[in-house]
Design an enzyme around this catalytic site. Sequence first.
Site, PDB file in Angstrom:
ATOM      1  N   GLU A 162       0.803  -1.223   0.000  1.00 31.35           N
ATOM      2  CA  GLU A 162       0.000   0.000   0.000  1.00 31.35           C
ATOM      3  C   GLU A 162       0.840   1.279   0.000  1.00 31.35           C
ATOM      4  OE1 GLU A 162      -2.872  -0.296   3.162  1.00 31.35           O
ATOM      5  OE2 GLU A 162      -3.757  -2.131   2.358  1.00 31.35           O
ATOM      6  N   GLU A 360      -5.268  -8.675   0.965  1.00 32.33           N
ATOM      7  CA  GLU A 360      -5.916  -8.258   2.214  1.00 32.33           C
ATOM      8  C   GLU A 360      -7.398  -8.069   1.952  1.00 32.33           C
ATOM      9  OE1 GLU A 360      -4.482  -4.826   4.356  1.00 32.33           O
ATOM     10  OE2 GLU A 360      -2.388  -5.403   4.055  1.00 32.33           O
TER      11      GLU A 360
HETATM   12  O1  IFM Z   1      -4.334  -2.774   9.245  1.00 35.19           O
HETATM   13  C1  IFM Z   1      -4.307  -2.308   7.940  1.00 35.19           C
HETATM   14  C2  IFM Z   1      -3.109  -2.844   7.198  1.00 35.19           C
HETATM   15  O2  IFM Z   1      -1.925  -2.507   7.839  1.00 35.19           O
HETATM   16  C3  IFM Z   1      -3.054  -2.277   5.796  1.00 35.19           C
HETATM   17  N1  IFM Z   1      -4.303  -2.456   5.114  1.00 35.19           N
HETATM   18  C4  IFM Z   1      -5.510  -2.090   5.807  1.00 35.19           C
HETATM   19  C5  IFM Z   1      -5.554  -2.718   7.183  1.00 35.19           C
HETATM   20  C6  IFM Z   1      -6.847  -2.307   7.920  1.00 35.19           C
HETATM   21  O3  IFM Z   1      -6.880  -0.937   8.077  1.00 35.19           O
END
Ligand code: IFM
Length: 464
Positions: A162, A360
Amino acid sequence: MTFPSGFLWGAATASYQVEGAVAEGGRGPSVWDTFAATEGKVLDGATGAVACDHYHRYPEDIGLLADLGLNAYRFSVAWPRVMPDGRTTSGAGLAFYDRLVDELLGRNVVPVLTLYHWDLPQALEDAGGWPARDTAFRFAEYASVVHDALGDRVHQWTTINEPFCAAFLGYGSGVHAPGVQDHDTALVAAHHLLLAHGLATRALTAQARPGHEFSLALNFAPVIPDGNTPAHLEAARKFDGIHNRFFLEPVLGHGYPADVVSDVEYHGGRFAASVLDGDTDVIAAAIDWLGVNYYAPARVTPLADPFSPSNCPLPGLRGMDVLPAEGPLTAFGWEQSPSTLTSLLKWLSSQTGLPLVVAENGASFGDQVVDGRVYDAARVNYFMDHLAAVHKAIRAGVDVRGYFAWSLLDNFEWAMGYSQRFGLVHVDFETQRRTVKDSGRFLGRVAKANALGPTADGVGDAGA
Ligand code: IFM
């Protein structure tokens, strides 16, 4: 639902969010240690100093993951553990990841390693951080060191998680470490993060062993405008541009999208000046799959004056606002929209031609342990709906190779401290007691049923 054979069924974590042990094994400070120690930056003054104590409890945590039936673990390496000053390698730091990888392999769990999930060594921030071009070169060196140490056992590599958040939340809105509030600086940081990805991918590809795969993980926020007039489409274009296309297009070899560059130009032009000849070729280094981090869509509306400031603190956004999410929501207030995941995967597949991994996806809810059990039906439903959405994309021909729940454990949710629980496993942060949630069992059952393969009628045991 039967998923392709070899599908990775996993859960993800990130070093600063779970490891703790910030002063052990010679680890140096990271920007998140500094930020969390600054009053008012993190809810309730929480820090990652202990977090889930995963640094000591990783055998137990990996055991839980494997016992659930999951076959992959996506974790990140802490740069300040491996290089406490950002430059000098620490054998003790590497040894931790050595043990972690061996533990995973011993439990037949595929390690999926992310090199950077936001914990920049503080020494490198002091030398300029991501707004300094040199940081991208330091990252490529660090990537090679980790690859040299673990490449004999780790095949799946993700450079950066990210870059949108690392750049725009870290240096733009300032809600994440290091807390800089300057959109022009954030754009330069974004470029250097992408450059770092490209430099590392080139370096690792050159030293790769057969079977090594390289990727990066982008967080996508598909845009839903509240109408379809030209003004609505323009609002959607702007948000999609800075949130999604600004990071995706250079990685695909298309350079920075011209419309976004023109939107952000009024920030003083430092971004354009930071992109040197050849940089976009480096960023376009070939990857083997794209990590797709998906949580929620963004709803947008145009403003009457196309130049008025937006309520959304992203570089170059004017003439549009982000609207409140529409229900059902998670505890974080994020919209639950599984159908958006199907369309995102289809769109990314058509744009990139790459295999995709949902790196994710998950939801926070106010879980509680009752009689030794966590009845998180809302999260079970969330996973059921989002897995069905992934399955729909696969049926439509999209090459999806894996699904990683965020997260294996309840953990340090950045500026929100420990207030948002995303885990498949509940963590009592007072006692460090772990309790597997119903959602963890559910995901594990789907994974295990898929490992059995399709039934004679082709429906698949996972339909159970
Ligand atoms: O916890 C975060 C993660 O570190 C990066 N993506 C989103 C998740 C939830 O906010």
